[in-house]
Design a protein around this motif. Sequence first.
Motif, PDB file in Angstrom:
ATOM      1  N   LEU A 177      -2.055   9.956  -0.250  1.00  0.00           N
ATOM      2  CA  LEU A 177      -1.724  10.195   1.163  1.00  0.00           C
ATOM      3  C   LEU A 177      -2.590   9.344   2.093  1.00  0.00           C
ATOM      4  N   ILE A 178      -3.856   9.187   1.737  1.00  0.00           N
ATOM      5  CA  ILE A 178      -4.730   8.299   2.511  1.00  0.00           C
ATOM      6  C   ILE A 178      -4.227   6.865   2.412  1.00  0.00           C
ATOM      7  N   TYR A 179      -3.801   6.478   1.226  1.00  0.00           N
ATOM      8  CA  TYR A 179      -3.335   5.117   1.034  1.00  0.00           C
ATOM      9  C   TYR A 179      -2.028   4.841   1.775  1.00  0.00           C
ATOM     10  N   ILE A 180      -1.133   5.824   1.797  1.00  0.00           N
ATOM     11  CA  ILE A 180       0.111   5.685   2.561  1.00  0.00           C
ATOM     12  C   ILE A 180      -0.202   5.589   4.053  1.00  0.00           C
ATOM     13  N   SER A 181      -1.161   6.372   4.540  1.00  0.00           N
ATOM     14  CA  SER A 181      -1.556   6.306   5.954  1.00  0.00           C
ATOM     15  C   SER A 181      -2.141   4.939   6.299  1.00  0.00           C
ATOM     16  N   ALA A 182      -2.995   4.413   5.428  1.00  0.00           N
ATOM     17  CA  ALA A 182      -3.588   3.093   5.671  1.00  0.00           C
ATOM     18  C   ALA A 182      -2.516   2.007   5.686  1.00  0.00           C
ATOM     19  N   GLY A 183      -1.557   2.102   4.768  1.00  0.00           N
ATOM     20  CA  GLY A 183      -0.469   1.131   4.743  1.00  0.00           C
ATOM     21  C   GLY A 183       0.400   1.214   5.979  1.00  0.00           C
ATOM     22  N   SER A 184       0.665   2.430   6.437  1.00  0.00           N
ATOM     23  CA  SER A 184       1.474   2.610   7.646  1.00  0.00           C
ATOM     24  C   SER A 184       0.780   2.019   8.869  1.00  0.00           C
ATOM     25  N   LEU A 185      -0.534   2.214   8.963  1.00  0.00           N
ATOM     26  CA  LEU A 185      -1.265   1.628  10.084  1.00  0.00           C
ATOM     27  C   LEU A 185      -1.317   0.109   9.995  1.00  0.00           C
ATOM     28  N   GLN A 226       0.825  -1.207   0.000  1.00  0.00           N
ATOM     29  CA  GLN A 226       0.000   0.000   0.000  1.00  0.00           C
ATOM     30  C   GLN A 226       0.861   1.259   0.000  1.00  0.00           C
ATOM     31  N   ILE A 227       1.885   1.286   0.829  1.00  0.00           N
ATOM     32  CA  ILE A 227       2.759   2.463   0.917  1.00  0.00           C
ATOM     33  C   ILE A 227       3.467   2.693  -0.412  1.00  0.00           C
ATOM     34  N   MET A 228       4.028   1.636  -0.990  1.00  0.00           N
ATOM     35  CA  MET A 228       4.750   1.786  -2.262  1.00  0.00           C
ATOM     36  C   MET A 228       3.806   2.227  -3.382  1.00  0.00           C
ATOM     37  N   THR A 229       2.610   1.673  -3.420  1.00  0.00           N
ATOM     38  CA  THR A 229       1.642   2.068  -4.438  1.00  0.00           C
ATOM     39  C   THR A 229       1.216   3.515  -4.234  1.00  0.00           C
ATOM     40  N   GLY A 230       1.026   3.929  -2.982  1.00  0.00           N
ATOM     41  CA  GLY A 230       0.655   5.312  -2.698  1.00  0.00           C
ATOM     42  C   GLY A 230       1.729   6.292  -3.141  1.00  0.00           C
ATOM     43  N   VAL A 231       2.987   5.961  -2.890  1.00  0.00           N
ATOM     44  CA  VAL A 231       4.100   6.826  -3.328  1.00  0.00           C
ATOM     45  C   VAL A 231       4.139   6.888  -4.855  1.00  0.00           C
ATOM     46  N   MET A 232       3.959   5.753  -5.500  1.00  0.00           N
ATOM     47  CA  MET A 232       3.994   5.704  -6.963  1.00  0.00           C
ATOM     48  C   MET A 232       2.846   6.530  -7.570  1.00  0.00           C
ATOM     49  N   ILE A 233       1.657   6.422  -7.012  1.00  0.00           N
ATOM     50  CA  ILE A 233       0.520   7.204  -7.500  1.00  0.00           C
ATOM     51  C   ILE A 233       0.752   8.694  -7.269  1.00  0.00           C
ATOM     52  N   PHE A 234       1.348   9.049  -6.130  1.00  0.00           N
ATOM     53  CA  PHE A 234       1.667  10.450  -5.859  1.00  0.00           C
ATOM     54  C   PHE A 234       2.621  11.000  -6.920  1.00  0.00           C
ATOM     55  N   VAL A 292     -10.833   0.980   5.283  1.00  0.00           N
ATOM     56  CA  VAL A 292     -12.172   1.203   4.730  1.00  0.00           C
ATOM     57  C   VAL A 292     -12.204   2.547   3.999  1.00  0.00           C
ATOM     58  N   ILE A 293     -11.636   3.583   4.629  1.00  0.00           N
ATOM     59  CA  ILE A 293     -11.563   4.898   3.981  1.00  0.00           C
ATOM     60  C   ILE A 293     -10.726   4.808   2.703  1.00  0.00           C
ATOM     61  N   SER A 294      -9.641   4.055   2.760  1.00  0.00           N
ATOM     62  CA  SER A 294      -8.782   3.876   1.597  1.00  0.00           C
ATOM     63  C   SER A 294      -9.507   3.141   0.471  1.00  0.00           C
ATOM     64  N   ALA A 295     -10.315   2.156   0.821  1.00  0.00           N
ATOM     65  CA  ALA A 295     -11.084   1.435  -0.202  1.00  0.00           C
ATOM     66  C   ALA A 295     -12.101   2.348  -0.863  1.00  0.00           C
ATOM     67  N   ILE A 296     -12.740   3.203  -0.079  1.00  0.00           N
ATOM     68  CA  ILE A 296     -13.695   4.172  -0.635  1.00  0.00           C
ATOM     69  C   ILE A 296     -12.969   5.154  -1.543  1.00  0.00           C
ATOM     70  N   THR A 297     -11.791   5.607  -1.120  1.00  0.00           N
ATOM     71  CA  THR A 297     -10.991   6.512  -1.939  1.00  0.00           C
ATOM     72  C   THR A 297     -10.563   5.843  -3.236  1.00  0.00           C
ATOM     73  N   ALA A 298     -10.146   4.591  -3.156  1.00  0.00           N
ATOM     74  CA  ALA A 298      -9.731   3.859  -4.355  1.00  0.00           C
ATOM     75  C   ALA A 298     -10.912   3.671  -5.312  1.00  0.00           C
ATOM     76  N   LEU A 303      -5.954  -2.152  -7.847  1.00  0.00           N
ATOM     77  CA  LEU A 303      -5.072  -2.890  -6.934  1.00  0.00           C
ATOM     78  C   LEU A 303      -5.169  -2.325  -5.524  1.00  0.00           C
ATOM     79  N   LYS A 304      -5.182  -0.991  -5.395  1.00  0.00           N
ATOM     80  CA  LYS A 304      -5.329  -0.366  -4.084  1.00  0.00           C
ATOM     81  C   LYS A 304      -6.664  -0.764  -3.460  1.00  0.00           C
ATOM     82  N   PHE A 305      -7.714  -0.762  -4.269  1.00  0.00           N
ATOM     83  CA  PHE A 305      -9.047  -1.107  -3.794  1.00  0.00           C
ATOM     84  C   PHE A 305      -9.082  -2.541  -3.266  1.00  0.00           C
TER      85      PHE A 305
END
Length: 190
Positions: free
Chosen positions: A95-103, A59-67, A124-130, A158-160
């Motif tokens: 940023l939401i996805y990186i936060s979800a991955g960190s948690l 999740q973190i790597m995908t979030g950085v790549m999308i950013f 759940v928030i990350s899935a809604i965002t995705a 993939l994030k979803f």
Amino acid sequence: MESSEVISTDKATVIIQVNPQVAQHGVISEDGQQTGGAYHNTALSAFIRAQPKALGTVQIMTGVMIFLFGIVRTIAYDYRYPISVISGITFWGSLIYISAGSLSVSAQNKLHLCVVKGSLIMNVISAITAATAIFLMSIDIHNLLMYECYSYEYRCKLKFIISIFISGFACKATSNTDSTVINVALNKGN
């Protein structure tokens, strides 16, 4: 040890089962790492078997790549910005996805019910965002007549999927925290 008590009357039968919490402060996961936590039970060890650290890292790597792709998409358009660039989903979504991955990583490192619940909420928030990103990027693809690359939509899917999996495992782990089970069976009277 599990203890149970049966109370029976003419009208109802009540079965009370008490499952004590495991008194360990650490558990050895399948990859050999020891994780600690004050509130460890069998449901949380099932969460560990789902490998939240590995999924959170993805999740973190995908979030950085999308950013980073969001920066490229913003710079690459001179006159007509796609709706995903205008909405900024590549920035705040990542940023939401990186936060979800960190948690998720933290949930495995600190096996604590509050951290697992936080991971559940953020995933759940990350899935809604995705899902929102999939929708917005689908509109972009439609509006730009296949001018954009399909890889952005693939990464959102993939994030979803990853968010749904982690949310499911965290929900299963946190829903079984009550140590008392009461079964009531009504007896049919004459």
